[in-house]
Scaffold this motif. Sequence first.
Motif, mmCIF file in Angstrom:
data_model
loop_
_atom_site.group_PDB
_atom_site.id
_atom_site.type_symbol
_atom_site.label_atom_id
_atom_site.label_comp_id
_atom_site.label_asym_id
_atom_site.label_seq_id
_atom_site.Cartn_x
_atom_site.Cartn_y
_atom_site.Cartn_z
ATOM 1 N N ILE A 166 0.829 -1.216 0.000
ATOM 2 C CA ILE A 166 0.000 0.000 0.000
ATOM 3 C C ILE A 166 0.861 1.262 0.000
ATOM 4 N N TYR A 167 1.913 1.260 0.804
ATOM 5 C CA TYR A 167 2.746 2.465 0.958
ATOM 6 C C TYR A 167 4.092 2.328 0.246
ATOM 7 N N LEU A 168 4.151 1.505 -0.785
ATOM 8 C CA LEU A 168 5.422 1.195 -1.451
ATOM 9 C C LEU A 168 6.137 2.438 -1.960
ATOM 10 N N GLU A 169 5.377 3.373 -2.557
ATOM 11 C CA GLU A 169 5.998 4.568 -3.127
ATOM 12 C C GLU A 169 6.604 5.477 -2.062
ATOM 13 N N LYS A 170 6.277 5.238 -0.788
ATOM 14 C CA LYS A 170 6.877 6.018 0.293
ATOM 15 C C LYS A 170 8.305 5.546 0.592
ATOM 16 N N PHE A 171 8.589 4.293 0.222
ATOM 17 C CA PHE A 171 9.891 3.699 0.547
ATOM 18 C C PHE A 171 10.888 3.805 -0.600
ATOM 19 N N ILE A 172 10.395 3.678 -1.835
ATOM 20 C CA ILE A 172 11.301 3.633 -2.981
ATOM 21 C C ILE A 172 10.815 4.576 -4.076
ATOM 22 N N ILE A 194 9.491 5.327 -7.617
ATOM 23 C CA ILE A 194 8.768 4.651 -8.692
ATOM 24 C C ILE A 194 8.154 5.707 -9.602
ATOM 25 N N SER A 195 8.391 5.601 -10.878
ATOM 26 C CA SER A 195 7.784 6.533 -11.824
ATOM 27 C C SER A 195 6.267 6.378 -11.795
ATOM 28 N N ALA A 196 5.561 7.495 -11.923
ATOM 29 C CA ALA A 196 4.095 7.484 -11.803
ATOM 30 C C ALA A 196 3.440 6.605 -12.854
ATOM 31 N N ASP A 197 4.030 6.515 -14.043
ATOM 32 C CA ASP A 197 3.387 5.766 -15.121
ATOM 33 C C ASP A 197 3.439 4.258 -14.939
ATOM 34 N N ILE A 198 4.281 3.755 -14.026
ATOM 35 C CA ILE A 198 4.314 2.304 -13.774
ATOM 36 C C ILE A 198 4.014 1.985 -12.302
ATOM 37 N N LEU A 199 3.466 2.940 -11.561
ATOM 38 C CA LEU A 199 3.247 2.759 -10.128
ATOM 39 C C LEU A 199 2.346 1.573 -9.834
ATOM 40 N N TRP A 200 1.155 1.537 -10.443
ATOM 41 C CA TRP A 200 0.217 0.450 -10.122
ATOM 42 C C TRP A 200 0.756 -0.892 -10.598
ATOM 43 N N ASP A 201 1.481 -0.878 -11.705
ATOM 44 C CA ASP A 201 2.079 -2.108 -12.241
ATOM 45 C C ASP A 201 3.093 -2.687 -11.251
ATOM 46 N N VAL A 202 3.947 -1.812 -10.730
ATOM 47 C CA VAL A 202 4.965 -2.250 -9.771
ATOM 48 C C VAL A 202 4.320 -2.699 -8.458
ATOM 49 N N LYS A 203 3.306 -1.994 -8.005
ATOM 50 C CA LYS A 203 2.614 -2.397 -6.767
ATOM 51 C C LYS A 203 1.993 -3.776 -6.915
ATOM 52 N N LEU A 204 1.379 -4.028 -8.050
ATOM 53 C CA LEU A 204 0.774 -5.342 -8.282
ATOM 54 C C LEU A 204 1.846 -6.426 -8.348
ATOM 55 N N LEU A 205 2.988 -6.088 -8.941
ATOM 56 C CA LEU A 205 4.114 -7.026 -8.958
ATOM 57 C C LEU A 205 4.530 -7.386 -7.538
ATOM 58 N N PHE A 206 4.712 -6.389 -6.684
ATOM 59 C CA PHE A 206 5.124 -6.640 -5.297
ATOM 60 C C PHE A 206 4.065 -7.454 -4.550
ATOM 61 N N ALA A 207 2.788 -7.167 -4.784
ATOM 62 C CA ALA A 207 1.726 -7.909 -4.114
ATOM 63 C C ALA A 207 1.786 -9.388 -4.481
ATOM 64 N N LEU A 213 20.430 -2.887 -4.773
ATOM 65 C CA LEU A 213 19.433 -2.285 -5.653
ATOM 66 C C LEU A 213 18.609 -1.233 -4.915
ATOM 67 N N LEU A 214 18.304 -1.508 -3.659
ATOM 68 C CA LEU A 214 17.555 -0.540 -2.859
ATOM 69 C C LEU A 214 18.363 0.734 -2.661
ATOM 70 N N ILE A 215 19.655 0.579 -2.346
ATOM 71 C CA ILE A 215 20.533 1.740 -2.175
ATOM 72 C C ILE A 215 20.641 2.520 -3.486
ATOM 73 N N ALA A 216 20.783 1.791 -4.594
ATOM 74 C CA ALA A 216 20.876 2.449 -5.896
ATOM 75 C C ALA A 216 19.595 3.218 -6.202
ATOM 76 N N ASN A 217 18.445 2.625 -5.878
ATOM 77 C CA ASN A 217 17.158 3.271 -6.146
ATOM 78 C C ASN A 217 17.011 4.559 -5.343
ATOM 79 N N VAL A 218 17.323 4.489 -4.060
ATOM 80 C CA VAL A 218 17.091 5.625 -3.162
ATOM 81 C C VAL A 218 18.134 6.716 -3.332
ATOM 82 N N PHE A 219 19.409 6.322 -3.510
ATOM 83 C CA PHE A 219 20.483 7.316 -3.483
ATOM 84 C C PHE A 219 21.014 7.709 -4.861
#
Length: 511
Positions: free
Chosen positions: A112-118, A120-133, A253-259
């Motif tokens: 639910i709050y995935l975009e708060k942590f990493i 994610i481009s807006a155009d693939i947000l729901w796609d990525v959330k569904l992937l994580f789910a 990958l998380l460090i690369a994404n955030v920083f």
Amino acid sequence: MGKDTSKNKALAINMISSAVAVGVHLAISFFLSPYIVAKLGVEANGFVTLASNFVGYASLISIALNSMAGRFITIKFYQDDLAEANKYYTAVTLGNYVLSLFMVIPAVLCVIYLEKFINISADILWDVKLLFALVFLNYLVRTTFSSWNTATFVTNKLYIQSMRDMQSQLIRVAILLGLFFLIKPYVYYMGVASLMATIYTVGYAFYYKKKLMPQLKVRIASFNKNYFIELIASGIWNTINQLGLLLLSGLDLLIANVFVGAEAMGILSLGKILPNVLVQLTTALKSVFTPTFIMKYAQGDIEGLKLELKKAMKITGIILTIPLSLVIIFGNEFYQLWVPSQDAGLLQTLSVLTIFGYIFTVSTTVLFDVFVVVNKLKTNAILVVISGIASTGLVFILLGNTNLGLLAIAGVSSVANIIRNLCFTVPFGAKYLNLKWNTFFPEVGYSVLSVLILNAIGYGIENIVVIDSWLKLAAYAAITGVLGLLINSFIVLNKTERNYLVKAVKSKVHL
């Protein structure tokens, strides 16, 4: 002699099946990653790996319960104490049920709050959330029924598990091909296919659990919290060890994404595909020896265990130094052909930095099982965490004070692994078995020498030919690989072992 032949045959079957399963997984990454990069972008491809890494973070809890169950059940089984084996089996099975229920809420909140942590481009947000789910659901299903895999481990029939994994990967391929090429592509299809494949593996595991070890049954009345506590008390050090490994490379990958950014994460993900295949192959090969190590220890045969460890180190060294060298030699040409839209030189540099440590430690991976076999995990786990903290801290320092960026993220952990493995894993793997501290160092030297010679040959070939097609790449890689196998056989094996290998090959081809 017949018994040894049967053991060697079982070992060969286990190894081949594991390698084939890894090969199928490689084929999926090989064909799908460029397609995802072309259709959805390099960022979207990076989220596929990042989602799997998030599951790795969540699995820290389940590792504490499950990682030592096979060890305890196997020992009791080969000591003909089925009552005790069943108590351990009941404890781990019921524990997994409770654990899976406990993990549902944090998994839902994370999605639910995935975009708060990493990022994610807006155009693939729901796609990525569904992937994580879907990836989290896949993890919960796998964890709930993971104890059924005990049967193939205890009976040393890991080839059944490898065949299952290969079949499940083929199912995954079929589903992915149908989804990606028949309808509009989305990255969450990877989660759909993985979940379907896991459902198949769960059914497969249940069938062979009933067939191979019907004696193992869950009985509420036989549940004893002391067995549950014993599993956790032993396994918690594996969790701490895994935490250290995550700090070393699981957060990259998380460090690369955030920083650095989402696109940089995608580039690093591509650069780690070949190293990750090597890691998967290493894990698959290493795992086929583990049941034998535990059986030897349960029988009190320390000399036999030492010989099995040395044999395992030689076999893994002979096999793994070849793909390791091929990545170093031909990685640049591979990336040029595979993802022509990306910077092949950067991807190759990231790959080499990631696997550099394997030059010195490729044959030592089997020694990690010593700590499990003798149930002395504490010191190793603490050292892995210390090296992980130091490695992560150094990465942050380099990111803040240099322009190394992805190079810092990819390279620092390799140095930490070399230091820890050579200074602790190799000598203490011997010490815990009451052997001389340098017992296993010759096998380490063989592997290093093999890599150096293979790279000299490979670079010699590369400097006199032009590799501009998949056919040429495959041909020259095959030539280097065959030469590497012959050279490794002379470097690593003694005369008796070589003669045995030649006779085994001749008997198979009826020479």
